[in-house]
Motif scaffolding. Structure first.
Motif, short mmCIF file in Angstrom:
data_model
loop_
_atom_site.label_atom_id
_atom_site.label_comp_id
_atom_site.label_asym_id
_atom_site.label_seq_id
_atom_site.Cartn_x
_atom_site.Cartn_y
_atom_site.Cartn_z
N MET A 176 24.19 52.52 49.21
CA MET A 176 25.12 52.38 48.08
C MET A 176 26.00 51.14 48.26
O MET A 176 26.14 50.61 49.37
N LYS A 177 26.59 50.72 47.17
CA LYS A 177 27.59 49.66 47.23
C LYS A 177 28.48 49.75 46.00
O LYS A 177 28.09 50.27 44.96
N ILE A 178 29.70 49.24 46.15
CA ILE A 178 30.64 49.23 45.02
C ILE A 178 30.27 48.07 44.10
O ILE A 178 30.28 46.91 44.52
N GLN A 179 29.91 48.40 42.87
CA GLN A 179 29.48 47.38 41.91
C GLN A 179 30.70 46.80 41.20
O GLN A 179 31.14 47.32 40.17
N TRP A 180 31.22 45.73 41.76
CA TRP A 180 32.38 45.09 41.14
C TRP A 180 31.97 44.40 39.84
O TRP A 180 31.02 43.63 39.81
N PRO A 181 32.69 44.67 38.74
CA PRO A 181 32.37 43.96 37.49
C PRO A 181 32.85 42.52 37.56
O PRO A 181 33.78 42.20 38.30
N SER A 182 32.23 41.66 36.78
CA SER A 182 32.66 40.26 36.72
C SER A 182 34.00 40.18 35.98
O SER A 182 34.10 40.64 34.83
N PHE A 183 35.01 39.63 36.63
CA PHE A 183 36.34 39.60 36.04
C PHE A 183 36.36 38.81 34.74
O PHE A 183 37.04 39.19 33.78
N ARG A 184 35.59 37.72 34.70
CA ARG A 184 35.61 36.89 33.48
C ARG A 184 34.98 37.61 32.28
O ARG A 184 35.20 37.21 31.14
N GLU A 185 34.20 38.66 32.51
CA GLU A 185 33.58 39.41 31.43
C GLU A 185 34.41 40.61 31.00
O GLU A 185 34.02 41.36 30.11
N LEU A 186 35.57 40.77 31.64
CA LEU A 186 36.42 41.92 31.32
C LEU A 186 36.88 41.85 29.86
O LEU A 186 37.39 40.83 29.41
N GLN A 187 36.67 42.93 29.14
CA GLN A 187 37.09 42.99 27.74
C GLN A 187 37.75 44.35 27.50
O GLN A 187 37.07 45.37 27.39
N LEU A 188 39.06 44.35 27.43
CA LEU A 188 39.79 45.60 27.19
C LEU A 188 39.66 46.00 25.72
O LEU A 188 39.36 45.15 24.87
N PRO A 189 39.87 47.27 25.39
CA PRO A 189 39.74 47.72 24.00
C PRO A 189 40.70 46.98 23.07
O PRO A 189 41.86 46.74 23.43
#
Length: 314
Positions: free
Chosen positions: A201-214
């Motif tokens: 297993m590993k922690i799947q960090w999301p790409s910060f630049r792709e972060l899109q809040l509601p």
């Protein structure tokens, strides 16, 4: 996995946790670093074994804490155990990062509140009130010492400091959430290499630049701002406490959205990777930069800037 191997693994991880705990308690400088490694034995147990076996591991860890540590270290073992079990459980079930993060933050926040509540109930003192009392006493004594040496602190400066601590007291719910979130991020960063080394297993960090809040976040922000201006509640009321904390949280989220947009824009324009980090550092020092980033966050939420930038790139 047979019982003998389970017991052997459990014994090794218990020994590891005991050593880490003792060093954390009795070696303050090194312990402040080792503190973030404490959930790792529980994470590995939760990843490799059943939930019942993992909670049994936590129970034995609690007993060892009483034997080798102190009674006051029990809350620390509970915090680290429940945090590690939550991380391992979510990873084993391949939950999305946001669920892993939120669940772990809730566990850490719940334990912090439980410790504060337990301290108030058992010792009949409020740790938070005690903290602000100590700070206030220190301020008074420092002022008196300076006055003895012929130096005076302007009343405006004293009022600014008092207002800052008053605001900290008001924002206490938000600050507890932020502390919990920061602790969880640090736990993730420290445990990630160990998890990858000893499991699949590993922690799947999301790409910060792709972060899109509601996008609804923007409406909540505007509604809270209007309510703050129109209602204008008294500082001692629950409404004031709720609005101030909600506004502070929303401002942080919009600021994060602005940072995400800066990183996205820099990536699309193929700027040097150092530029968005300079903007981030500058916003922590210069309020004007922070205001610009927050405005970018509002624009990104309201006007879908990223789609238009992506179309131009095509």
């Amino acid at each position: 996995m047979n019982s003998g191997r389970k017991i052997t693994e459990g014994g090794v991880l218990l020994a590891l946790y005991s050593v880490l705990l003792l060093m954390t308690i009795y070696l303050p400088i090194i312990g402040s670093i080792l503190f973030f490694f404490l959930p790792i034995p529980f994470i590995l147990m939760a990843l490799k074994h059943s939930t019942a076996w993992t909670f049994g591991f936590l129970f034995i860890a609690g007993v060892l804490t009483l034997i080798f540590g102190t009674m006051f270290a029990i809350p620390l073992t509970l915090l680290m155990g429940l945090t590690g079990i939550t991380i391992g459980y979510c990873l084993k079930r391949e939950q999305p990062f946001i669920m892993l993060f939120v669940n772990t933050v809730l566990v850490v926040l719940g334990m912090i509140l439980a410790v504060l509540g337990g301290t108030s109930w058992i010792f009949k003192i409020n740790p938070i009130d005690e903290f602000f009392t100590i700070v206030d006493t220190s301020m008074v004594k420092s002022t008196e010492i300076l006055e003895r040496f012929g130096q005076t602190i302007p009343k405006e400066r004293i009022e600014d400091v008092n207002n800052m601590f008053e605001m900290m007291n008001t924002l206490l719910p938000t600050l507890l959430v932020l502390v919990s979130a920061i602790l969880v991020i640090l736990f993730f960063l420290v445990s990630q290499p160990i998890i990858k080394r000893f499991s699949t297993m590993k922690i799947q960090w999301p790409s910060f630049r792709e972060l899109q809040l509601p996008k609804s976040l923007l409406w909540y922000y505007l509604l809270t701002m209007v309510l703050t201006l129109v209602v204008n509640p008294e500082k001692t009321s629950f409404m004031y406490l709720a609005l101030v904390n909600l506004m502070f949280i929303l401002q942080i989220l919009i600021l994060i959205q602005g940072y995400s947009f800066v990183f996205y824009f820099a990536h699309v324009k193929k700027w040097s990777k150092i530029i968005p980090y300079l903007v981030l550092a500058g916003s922590l020092v210069l309020p004007i930069v922070q205001s610009i980033v927050r405005i970018l966050g509002i624009i990104d939420l309201g006007f879908s800037f990223r789609q238009s930038i992506a179309k131009k790139k095509e």
